[in-house]
Design a protein around this motif. Structure first.
Motif, mmCIF file in Angstrom:
data_model
loop_
_atom_site.group_PDB
_atom_site.id
_atom_site.type_symbol
_atom_site.label_atom_id
_atom_site.label_comp_id
_atom_site.label_asym_id
_atom_site.label_seq_id
_atom_site.Cartn_x
_atom_site.Cartn_y
_atom_site.Cartn_z
ATOM 1 N N ASN B 47 0.847 -1.181 0.000
ATOM 2 C CA ASN B 47 0.000 0.000 0.000
ATOM 3 C C ASN B 47 0.883 1.232 0.000
ATOM 4 O OD1 ASN B 47 -1.731 2.182 0.950
ATOM 5 N ND2 ASN B 47 -3.213 0.556 1.346
ATOM 6 N N ILE B 48 0.712 2.072 -1.006
ATOM 7 C CA ILE B 48 1.618 3.208 -1.162
ATOM 8 C C ILE B 48 1.359 4.286 -0.115
ATOM 9 C CG2 ILE B 48 2.215 5.127 -2.697
ATOM 10 C CD1 ILE B 48 1.986 3.201 -5.038
ATOM 11 N N GLU B 49 0.099 4.532 0.212
ATOM 12 C CA GLU B 49 -0.224 5.674 1.081
ATOM 13 C C GLU B 49 -0.368 5.293 2.551
ATOM 14 O OE1 GLU B 49 -2.641 8.928 -1.211
ATOM 15 O OE2 GLU B 49 -3.663 7.004 -1.410
ATOM 16 N N PHE B 50 -0.632 4.022 2.817
ATOM 17 C CA PHE B 50 -0.883 3.634 4.207
ATOM 18 C C PHE B 50 -0.006 2.442 4.583
ATOM 19 C CE2 PHE B 50 -4.164 6.661 4.847
ATOM 20 C CZ PHE B 50 -4.780 6.817 3.621
ATOM 21 N N VAL B 51 -0.610 1.432 5.234
ATOM 22 C CA VAL B 51 0.173 0.290 5.676
ATOM 23 C C VAL B 51 -0.483 -0.997 5.219
ATOM 24 C CG1 VAL B 51 0.975 1.526 7.731
ATOM 25 C CG2 VAL B 51 -1.028 0.075 7.890
ATOM 26 N N ASN B 52 0.302 -2.072 5.280
ATOM 27 C CA ASN B 52 -0.228 -3.411 5.040
ATOM 28 C C ASN B 52 -0.113 -4.204 6.334
ATOM 29 O OD1 ASN B 52 1.137 -2.692 2.118
ATOM 30 N ND2 ASN B 52 -0.723 -3.914 1.961
ATOM 31 N N LYS B 53 -0.551 -5.435 6.262
ATOM 32 C CA LYS B 53 -0.411 -6.307 7.423
ATOM 33 C C LYS B 53 1.012 -6.867 7.406
ATOM 34 C CE LYS B 53 -2.040 -9.074 10.730
ATOM 35 N NZ LYS B 53 -2.263 -8.516 12.050
ATOM 36 N N PHE B 54 1.857 -6.354 8.286
ATOM 37 C CA PHE B 54 3.250 -6.772 8.303
ATOM 38 C C PHE B 54 3.435 -8.007 9.161
ATOM 39 C CE2 PHE B 54 4.683 -3.364 5.889
ATOM 40 C CZ PHE B 54 4.192 -2.165 6.371
ATOM 41 N N SER B 55 4.541 -8.725 8.900
ATOM 42 C CA SER B 55 4.902 -9.838 9.769
ATOM 43 C C SER B 55 5.384 -9.264 11.095
ATOM 44 C CB SER B 55 6.011 -10.651 9.112
ATOM 45 O OG SER B 55 7.193 -9.849 9.029
ATOM 46 N N ASN B 86 -15.340 12.968 12.182
ATOM 47 C CA ASN B 86 -15.787 13.076 13.572
ATOM 48 C C ASN B 86 -14.925 12.146 14.422
ATOM 49 O OD1 ASN B 86 -17.011 10.414 13.901
ATOM 50 N ND2 ASN B 86 -18.638 11.163 12.570
ATOM 51 N N LYS B 87 -14.993 12.359 15.710
ATOM 52 C CA LYS B 87 -14.053 11.688 16.617
ATOM 53 C C LYS B 87 -14.133 10.179 16.488
ATOM 54 C CE LYS B 87 -13.060 11.209 21.535
ATOM 55 N NZ LYS B 87 -13.418 11.621 22.891
ATOM 56 N N LYS B 88 -15.352 9.671 16.445
ATOM 57 C CA LYS B 88 -15.534 8.211 16.414
ATOM 58 C C LYS B 88 -14.923 7.616 15.147
ATOM 59 C CE LYS B 88 -19.124 4.711 16.606
ATOM 60 N NZ LYS B 88 -20.544 4.438 16.434
ATOM 61 N N GLN B 89 -15.192 8.263 14.031
ATOM 62 C CA GLN B 89 -14.661 7.761 12.757
ATOM 63 C C GLN B 89 -13.141 7.837 12.734
ATOM 64 O OE1 GLN B 89 -16.832 10.408 10.105
ATOM 65 N NE2 GLN B 89 -17.974 8.692 9.286
ATOM 66 N N ARG B 90 -12.625 8.937 13.268
ATOM 67 C CA ARG B 90 -11.181 9.135 13.248
ATOM 68 C C ARG B 90 -10.482 8.069 14.080
ATOM 69 N NH1 ARG B 90 -10.677 13.637 15.985
ATOM 70 N NH2 ARG B 90 -11.572 14.885 14.327
ATOM 71 N N SER B 99 -3.797 -1.562 13.834
ATOM 72 C CA SER B 99 -3.881 -3.025 13.829
ATOM 73 C C SER B 99 -3.643 -3.593 12.435
ATOM 74 C CB SER B 99 -5.249 -3.474 14.338
ATOM 75 O OG SER B 99 -6.247 -2.963 13.485
ATOM 76 N N MET B 100 -3.334 -2.679 11.498
ATOM 77 C CA MET B 100 -2.967 -3.065 10.133
ATOM 78 C C MET B 100 -4.065 -3.840 9.408
ATOM 79 S SD MET B 100 1.014 -4.069 10.820
ATOM 80 C CE MET B 100 0.653 -5.195 12.146
ATOM 81 N N SER B 101 -5.313 -3.518 9.713
ATOM 82 C CA SER B 101 -6.403 -4.113 8.932
ATOM 83 C C SER B 101 -6.824 -3.105 7.871
ATOM 84 C CB SER B 101 -7.584 -4.438 9.833
ATOM 85 O OG SER B 101 -8.165 -3.232 10.285
ATOM 86 N N ASN B 102 -7.606 -3.527 6.916
ATOM 87 C CA ASN B 102 -7.951 -2.642 5.800
ATOM 88 C C ASN B 102 -9.216 -1.836 6.021
ATOM 89 O OD1 ASN B 102 -5.800 -3.119 4.194
ATOM 90 N ND2 ASN B 102 -6.735 -4.794 3.072
ATOM 91 N N ASP B 103 -9.758 -1.909 7.243
ATOM 92 C CA ASP B 103 -11.051 -1.260 7.481
ATOM 93 C C ASP B 103 -10.998 0.259 7.346
ATOM 94 O OD1 ASP B 103 -11.871 -3.594 10.146
ATOM 95 O OD2 ASP B 103 -11.986 -3.741 7.955
ATOM 96 N N TYR B 104 -9.822 0.840 7.452
ATOM 97 C CA TYR B 104 -9.733 2.292 7.444
ATOM 98 C C TYR B 104 -10.243 2.881 6.135
ATOM 99 C CZ TYR B 104 -5.418 1.260 4.897
ATOM 100 O OH TYR B 104 -4.502 0.782 4.000
ATOM 101 N N TYR B 105 -10.203 2.089 5.071
ATOM 102 C CA TYR B 105 -10.655 2.609 3.784
ATOM 103 C C TYR B 105 -12.128 2.981 3.796
ATOM 104 C CZ TYR B 105 -6.763 2.549 0.603
ATOM 105 O OH TYR B 105 -5.595 2.863 -0.037
ATOM 106 N N ARG B 106 -12.886 2.251 4.652
ATOM 107 C CA ARG B 106 -14.328 2.537 4.703
ATOM 108 C C ARG B 106 -14.611 3.847 5.422
ATOM 109 N NH1 ARG B 106 -16.045 -3.057 7.197
ATOM 110 N NH2 ARG B 106 -14.658 -4.297 5.930
#
Lengths: 415, 494
Positions: B47-55, B86-90, B99-106
């Motif tokens: 992932n160029i802009e964020f992170v992946n699930k690293f070992s 908003n705070k909750k979303q952030r 936690s290196m999951s992909n949920d942040y995209y949503r």
């Protein structure tokens, strides 16, 4: 956080003089009461002879050479920007893109000497002193540097084999997986050179290539040395090639080879104070029941029958004591030493050439144009005739030339 | 095992650091690196802009001399996209990254590419030159990857595109900047001062410290700043969106990538219903809000409306009549009434202090006069409701107007003129639903989206059965095209 620029500080202080000698000397523990133990104990303890190390001038020179070579190599690594640029070039090499060498070559030298004079032992001792057997860890960038790696030159001078061996050695020290991954991807030699250059740049201080004489009799020899040159230029590490005098012939072939192989050259020891001192120390490790008297004649005999090669001296003393213990003679003298020489070292007889020459009987050319004017007996001062001398020589197995010298004036002419 | 790892440079993307690791490692292919970084997941696309699930090992190495928080805040694009959520979303987005999951995209407001244009990794030729001089190599900077600007604010020159596409559909690889960025490339100077100003502003949004727990709504903050401008009424209770939009568009008339094209989009930003960092920054710049103020988002202790109300009440308590107050403050009489109430309703002050109204008498109320006075207010309220096209249409009823005027329950029932006026605007529920549905459909079309039933349902709250009943009346409020689209949307679900 220790940075790569400060890597030089992680090297131990260079030793010199008596401090160095003391550090390099290894004298195993010896308890005189051992002579009262049973045979098995004494035979096992006898092997301590092989652990004895008394540094010679060669040892000190090798230490200095290796220390300075490693220092130069680490200095190169501490030049961060240059290293980064070279890493980029090595990456191009791996990907078969045109590349240059930025970092430049470091020290490349040889240590040449006949087999058995203690080169490898001196090198190992020097490495142990210089590196203190630990790996240098750096935080910025994160890396681990092995100060010194020793690899054997492959018997067939295979370039790929040699490169993979370097990776395997690195993996051994760092628990990495370069070797396994290179095997898996079946990298070409060019890519492998790039990869090994990169690994060497990141992780190796100095590379020691042992048994370099293997390049002489192999058709890949020149390729291997060429590859080593490329490795030096692309990694900036120092390379030391260790081998026997026959490799000198190889390196003399071309200027670029000769330039890379300037270094230390050693022959067998002279019959000097060092040799005498070493023999005295060796002989002080007594495992036979009867006292050993380290006389001048014994030491002289040892020199004669080892040609000044330390490993042979140690073998003689070890095997002589072993024979003495096993046969129950419990003496270490010329007799047991000779027994060891005749029975255990027979294969070396053709190669041992002491400095007090014992001329081998060389096949003599028939000289047809020399005529004996008259056949009457050749009169000597002692009234000894040549025919008689020949007979004596045959019967008593004495060299005829030596016998003649005793009786007449003999001039030897080299043909 | 990872035995070599380069240190990260200032403002460097994490992706860039990993690419340099690959370049310098000595491995001969990308798949060898993947095993070290991503725990044997060979299909991972970095992932160029964020992170992946690293070992586990890779994570330890990456955070060897730093923290994951530092990596997220200083070496990914997270602060830029998350700052105004908003705070909750952030917090959800941050936890997802940590936690290196992909949920942040949503959660993160990452805008889609306009017209499906591709995004490329970019660089500034002069920054690259400086990096090479200082470090010996170029690297990917975060500040050059803000899609909404193509200027390097440091050198005031245009950024250059590489051929590396930022897309999850591209083949997996780690590409190092040094191998891609040309040597000695000439930079093209930017002479557009507005663009440079915007660029600097946006970069501040990326680089400034972000407190993930900040609870201020961006809409409230913008509103608080807008209240002090000419676009708000004196009280600060109503805004003139049309003028605001008009002036805003005029200010940015030469800005090609301004995606705001309708007034309602500005409204949504003010209501915190449209979160886009670039658009928010444009708004802020237009309103003269400094980047530091926007980052801090400090609200005034009392809103303008509250302060004004307090002022009116204070004047009223001092003895001024409603008319006098209206004249003094240059506001309408109904506005004063709305604050302090009419003579027959308790003002806020009275309610608070439980005091009787001034000038009350024991005389019988004059209902006719009240009816006439209240009729004026009723007409104003109805006009306001009808003219407001942005908010969801309301059904004009007696109870609604009663409530909006803060009148006692049932008051309008006994005011015949007011009642007749309100009854003029009676409409059946079916007609009302049709009006609301068409309003919602128009808004969906403005967002360039397809009309789907679930979108209408979410916006209007109207049940499907009621929507079907409203179909015959749709054409009263929309043209044939939009009516057909709504019918199709309904057809697809019935």
């Amino acid at each position: 956080m220790n940075k790569i620029e400060d890597i030089i500080n992680s090297m131990p202080k260079m030793k010199t003089g008596e401090e160095l000698k003391l550090a390099m000397t290894n004298l195993p523990e010896y308890n005189p009461d051992i002579i009262n133990k049973n045979e098995a104990h004494r035979l096992i303890a006898l092997s301590n002879l092989y652990d004895i190390y008394i540094p010679s001038q060669m040892s000190l020179e090798i230490y200095n050479k290796l220390y300075l070579a490693l220092l130069r190599s680490l200095q190169k690594k501490s030049m961060r920007k240059i290293v980064i640029q070279q890493q980029s070039q090595n990456y191009k090499a791996i990907n078969k893109i045109e590349f240059n060498s930025v970092i430049g070559g470091s020290d490349s030298f040889t240590i040449i000497g006949v087999s058995g004079i203690g080169k490898s032992t001196a090198i190992n001792n020097a490495i142990s002193l210089i590196t203190e057997n630990h790996i240098i860890e750096v935080d910025d960038p994160y890396t681990k540097i092995i100060p010194c790696i020793v690899v054997q030159c492959p018997f067939d001078s295979s370039v790929k084999g040699f490169l993979l061996e370097i990776l395997r050695k690195v993996d051994e020290h760092l628990e990495s997986n370069y070797y396994e991954k290179s095997l898996r991807t079946r990298a070409t030699i060019d890519a492998l050179i790039g990869a090994v250059s990169q690994v060497a740049l990141n992780h190796i201080g100095m590379l020691i290539v042992d048994e370099i004489q293997n390049v002489v009799n192999s058709k890949n020899g020149k390729s291997l040395v060429g590859m080593l040159t490329q490795l030096i230029n692309n990694s900036g590490i120092s390379i030391c090639m260790v081998g026997t005098p026959e490799s000198t012939v190889f390196f003399e072939q071309a200027m670029q080879l000769a330039r890379r192989s300037l270094g230390l050259s050693y022959n067998a020891l002279e019959y000097d104070n060092y040799f005498k001192e070493m023999c005295e120390v060796l002989l002080s490790y007594q495992y036979v029941k009867n006292d050993i008297n380290p006389t001048e004649s014994i030491i002289n005999w040892l020199y004669q029958h080892s040609s000044g090669i330390i490993s042979i001296v140690i073998s003689l003393i070890h095997d002589a004591q072993e024979i003495a213990i096993l046969t129950g003679k419990e003496f270490l003298n010329i007799e047991t030493l000779n027994e060891a020489y005749q029975n255990r070292l027979s294969l070396l007889h053709n190669y041992i050439q002491p400095t007090i020459k014992q001329n081998k009987s060389k096949p003599k050319k028939k000289i047809n144009n020399i005529k004996i004017e008259n056949h009457k007996k050749f009169q000597t001062d002692d009234n000894c005739n040549i025919t008689e001398l020949v007979a004596i020589s045959k019967n008593e197995n004495i060299d005829i030339v030596q016998l003649l010298k005793k009786n007449v004036i003999v001039i030897e002419v080299k043909i | 095992m990872i035995t070599y790892f380069p240190s990260i440079y200032p403002d460097e993307l994490l992706y860039s650091q990993l690419a340099r690791y690959y370049q310098k490692s000595g491995y001969t292919s990308y798949s060898q690196i993947v095993e070290n970084l991503y725990d044997k997941e060979k299909r991972i696309r970095p992932n160029i802009e964020f992170v992946n699930k690293f070992s586990t090992e890779a994570l330890q190495i990456i955070t060897r001399n730093t923290t994951m928080h530092d990596v997220i805040m200083n070496h990914t694009m997270f602060p830029y996209y998350a700052r105004f959520l908003n705070k909750k979303q952030r917090i959800n987005a941050y936890n997802s990254l940590e936690s290196m999951s992909n949920d942040y995209y949503r959660v993160l407001t990452i805008p889609k590419n306009i017209n499906n244009e591709k995004r490329y990794l970019r660089y500034c030729p002069l920054c690259a030159e400086q990096d090479r001089s200082k470090y010996g190599e170029a690297y990917w900077h975060r500040i050059h990857q803000i899609n909404d600007t193509d200027i390097c604010y440091i050198h005031e020159c245009y950024l250059e595109n590489t051929n590396i596409i930022i897309s999850s559909a591209e083949s997996a690889n780690l590409i190092v900047a040094e191998e891609v960025i040309e040597q000695n490339k000439n930079a093209v100077t930017c002479n557009d001062s507005l663009k440079i100003q915007i660029s600097k502003y946006l970069i501040k949004m990326l680089q400034a410290n972000l407190d993930i727990n900040i609870d201020t709504s961006i809409g409230k903050f913008i509103n608080s700043k807008l209240e002090n401008t000419k676009y708000y009424t004196v009280r600060g209770g109503r805004k003139d969106i049309s003028s605001f939009y008009s002036d805003f568009m005029d200010y940015y008339k030469n800005l090609k990538n301004n995606r705001i094209s309708e007034a309602w989009q500005l409204s949504r930003i003010i209501e915190s219903r449209r979160i886009n960092t670039f658009e928010i920054c444009l708004l802020a710049i237009f309103l003269g809000i400094s980047s530091d103020e926007l980052i801090e988002m400090k609200l005034p202790k009392v809103s303008k409306a509250e302060a004004f109300d307090n002022k009116v009440i204070k004047l009223y308590e001092q003895g001024l009549t409603r008319k006098e107050i209206a004249k003094q403050l240059n506001i309408s009489y109904p506005s004063v009434v709305a604050i302090v109430g009419n003579r027959y309703t308790k003002s806020k002050t009275e309610k608070k202090n439980n005091k009787s109204l001034k000038n009350t008498t024991s005389r019988k109320p004059n209902w006719e006069q009240t009816d006439n006075e209240t009729l004026i207010l009723v007409k104003q309220i109805i006009k306001q409701l009808q003219e407001d096209k942005e908010l969801k249409p309301k059904k004009i009823t007696i109870s609604l107007i009663n409530k909006m005027l803060n009148l006692p329950n049932g008051r309008l029932e006994i005011l015949p003129k007011c009642k007749r006026e309100i009854e003029k605007y009676y409409e059946s529920y079916e007609v009302y639903w049709a009006k609301v549905i068409i309003w919602a459909a128009k808004n969906i079309l403005k967002d360039e989206e397809k009309i789907l039933w679930y979108k209408i349902r979410i916006t209007t709250g109207i049940h499907k059965e009621n929507a079907i009943k409203a179909i015959p009346h749709l054409s009263q409020f929309g043209d044939n095209d939009i009516v057909e689209k709504v019918k199709n949307a309904l057809k697809n679900v019935t």
